[in-house]
Design an enzyme around this catalytic site. Structure first.
Site, PDB file in Angstrom:
ATOM      1  N   GLU A  64      68.364  58.136  -0.615  1.00  0.00           N
ATOM      2  CA  GLU A  64      69.006  57.640   0.587  1.00  0.00           C
ATOM      3  C   GLU A  64      69.600  58.737   1.468  1.00  0.00           C
ATOM      4  O   GLU A  64      70.099  59.749   0.970  1.00  0.00           O
ATOM      5  CB  GLU A  64      70.100  56.634   0.211  1.00  0.00           C
ATOM      6  CG  GLU A  64      69.515  55.444  -0.520  1.00  0.00           C
ATOM      7  CD  GLU A  64      70.495  54.337  -0.776  1.00  0.00           C
ATOM      8  OE1 GLU A  64      70.041  53.187  -0.856  1.00  0.00           O
ATOM      9  OE2 GLU A  64      71.696  54.599  -0.918  1.00  0.00           O
TER      10      GLU A  64
ATOM     11  N   GLU B 105      67.122  55.253  -6.015  1.00  0.00           N
ATOM     12  CA  GLU B 105      67.821  55.310  -4.732  1.00  0.00           C
ATOM     13  C   GLU B 105      67.527  56.695  -4.161  1.00  0.00           C
ATOM     14  O   GLU B 105      67.853  57.705  -4.787  1.00  0.00           O
ATOM     15  CB  GLU B 105      69.336  55.162  -4.923  1.00  0.00           C
ATOM     16  CG  GLU B 105      69.778  53.806  -5.394  1.00  0.00           C
ATOM     17  CD  GLU B 105      69.895  52.786  -4.281  1.00  0.00           C
ATOM     18  OE1 GLU B 105      69.409  53.041  -3.165  1.00  0.00           O
ATOM     19  OE2 GLU B 105      70.454  51.719  -4.534  1.00  0.00           O
TER      20      GLU B 105
ATOM     21  N   HIS C 250      65.348  56.536   2.738  1.00  0.00           N
ATOM     22  CA  HIS C 250      65.714  55.491   3.694  1.00  0.00           C
ATOM     23  C   HIS C 250      67.198  55.560   4.010  1.00  0.00           C
ATOM     24  O   HIS C 250      67.978  56.152   3.285  1.00  0.00           O
ATOM     25  CB  HIS C 250      65.315  54.103   3.162  1.00  0.00           C
ATOM     26  CG  HIS C 250      65.933  53.760   1.845  1.00  0.00           C
ATOM     27  ND1 HIS C 250      65.406  54.197   0.640  1.00  0.00           N
ATOM     28  CD2 HIS C 250      67.021  53.033   1.534  1.00  0.00           C
ATOM     29  CE1 HIS C 250      66.149  53.749  -0.350  1.00  0.00           C
ATOM     30  NE2 HIS C 250      67.142  53.044   0.162  1.00  0.00           N
TER      31      HIS C 250
ATOM     32  N   HIS D  19      72.249  48.827   3.243  1.00  0.00           N
ATOM     33  CA  HIS D  19      71.267  49.460   4.125  1.00  0.00           C
ATOM     34  C   HIS D  19      71.378  48.914   5.538  1.00  0.00           C
ATOM     35  O   HIS D  19      71.584  47.712   5.725  1.00  0.00           O
ATOM     36  CB  HIS D  19      69.856  49.197   3.600  1.00  0.00           C
ATOM     37  CG  HIS D  19      69.671  49.639   2.194  1.00  0.00           C
ATOM     38  ND1 HIS D  19      69.871  48.790   1.115  1.00  0.00           N
ATOM     39  CD2 HIS D  19      69.334  50.843   1.675  1.00  0.00           C
ATOM     40  CE1 HIS D  19      69.652  49.467  -0.001  1.00  0.00           C
ATOM     41  NE2 HIS D  19      69.324  50.703   0.308  1.00  0.00           N
TER      42      HIS D  19
ATOM     43  N   CYS E 244      78.465  48.971  -0.037  1.00  0.00           N
ATOM     44  CA  CYS E 244      77.383  49.837   0.412  1.00  0.00           C
ATOM     45  C   CYS E 244      76.123  49.005   0.526  1.00  0.00           C
ATOM     46  O   CYS E 244      75.985  47.978  -0.133  1.00  0.00           O
ATOM     47  CB  CYS E 244      77.178  51.020  -0.525  1.00  0.00           C
ATOM     48  SG  CYS E 244      77.097  50.600  -2.260  1.00  0.00           S
TER      49      CYS E 244
ATOM     50  N   HIS F  97      62.502  51.315  -2.992  1.00  0.00           N
ATOM     51  CA  HIS F  97      63.160  51.792  -4.208  1.00  0.00           C
ATOM     52  C   HIS F  97      62.154  52.057  -5.326  1.00  0.00           C
ATOM     53  O   HIS F  97      62.350  52.960  -6.140  1.00  0.00           O
ATOM     54  CB  HIS F  97      64.236  50.801  -4.652  1.00  0.00           C
ATOM     55  CG  HIS F  97      65.427  50.797  -3.752  1.00  0.00           C
ATOM     56  ND1 HIS F  97      65.828  49.691  -3.052  1.00  0.00           N
ATOM     57  CD2 HIS F  97      66.296  51.777  -3.408  1.00  0.00           C
ATOM     58  CE1 HIS F  97      66.891  49.985  -2.326  1.00  0.00           C
ATOM     59  NE2 HIS F  97      67.190  51.255  -2.519  1.00  0.00           N
TER      60      HIS F  97
END
Length: 175
Positions: A113, A111, A31, A68, A66, A25
């Protein structure tokens, strides 16, 4: 406690490495992530308010959960794991779509993502983990859309992006 690793990916969602979450981050590296939307029989979405102790976006409203994926964890496995950890229940999840987004924060973190958006259905009250979740509520999709226009500052940056895509996906399914 060992720092959580995130799965670094390319723009096709192919894994290219692992990195500590905070470092990814800080460096704004792409990611893998996921976002879960839980709906009830009234077509309301369960929203969570992030806990006050979160290192970014504390007390802001967002989708049901939410996080990872871990190394060698499927999107669905990750969604179910985190739903249980944050909201205290488990339901079957279905992946709807995925997309890439980038959202910088005031604290210097970003972020970036490859987000996998999932949906599940549940009608009960959650048993929230107070370290993760301050509060929760059910809201209709239209009420969220209206409230977000009036009170944008009450919602997480990623939820504003994801909700718009989720809303358009749901509307397209009605046609």
């Amino acid at each position: 406690m060992k720092e959580e690793l995130v799965v670094l990916v390319d723009e096709k969602d192919v894994q290219i490495g692992l990195m500590p979450k905070l470092e990814a981050h800080e460096k704004a590296l792409l990611h893998r992530a996921f976002s879960v939307f839980i709906l009830n029989d009234k077509n309301e979405i369960m929203l969570q308010q992030r806990a006050a102790g979160k290192y970014h976006s504390p007390l802001l409203w967002t989708n049901t959960c939410c996080s990872h994926q871990r190394d060698n964890e499927t999107n669905i496995e990750a969604g179910k794991r985190r739903l249980q950890e944050e909201m205290g229940f488990s339901v079957p999840l279905k992946e709807l779509f995925s997309f890439i987004y980038k959202a910088p924060f005031d604290n210097g973190l970003t972020e970036h993502e490859f987000d996998h958006v999932m949906i599940g259905y549940y009608n009960e009250a959650p048993v929230v983990n107070s370290e993760e979740v301050e509060s929760w509520k059910w809201m209709t999709i239209e009420a969220i859309k209206e409230d977000m226009q009036k009170h944008k500052q009450l919602y997480t940056e990623w939820f504003k992006i994801i909700f718009d895509k989720f809303y358009h996906y749901i509307e397209a399914q009605k046609k």
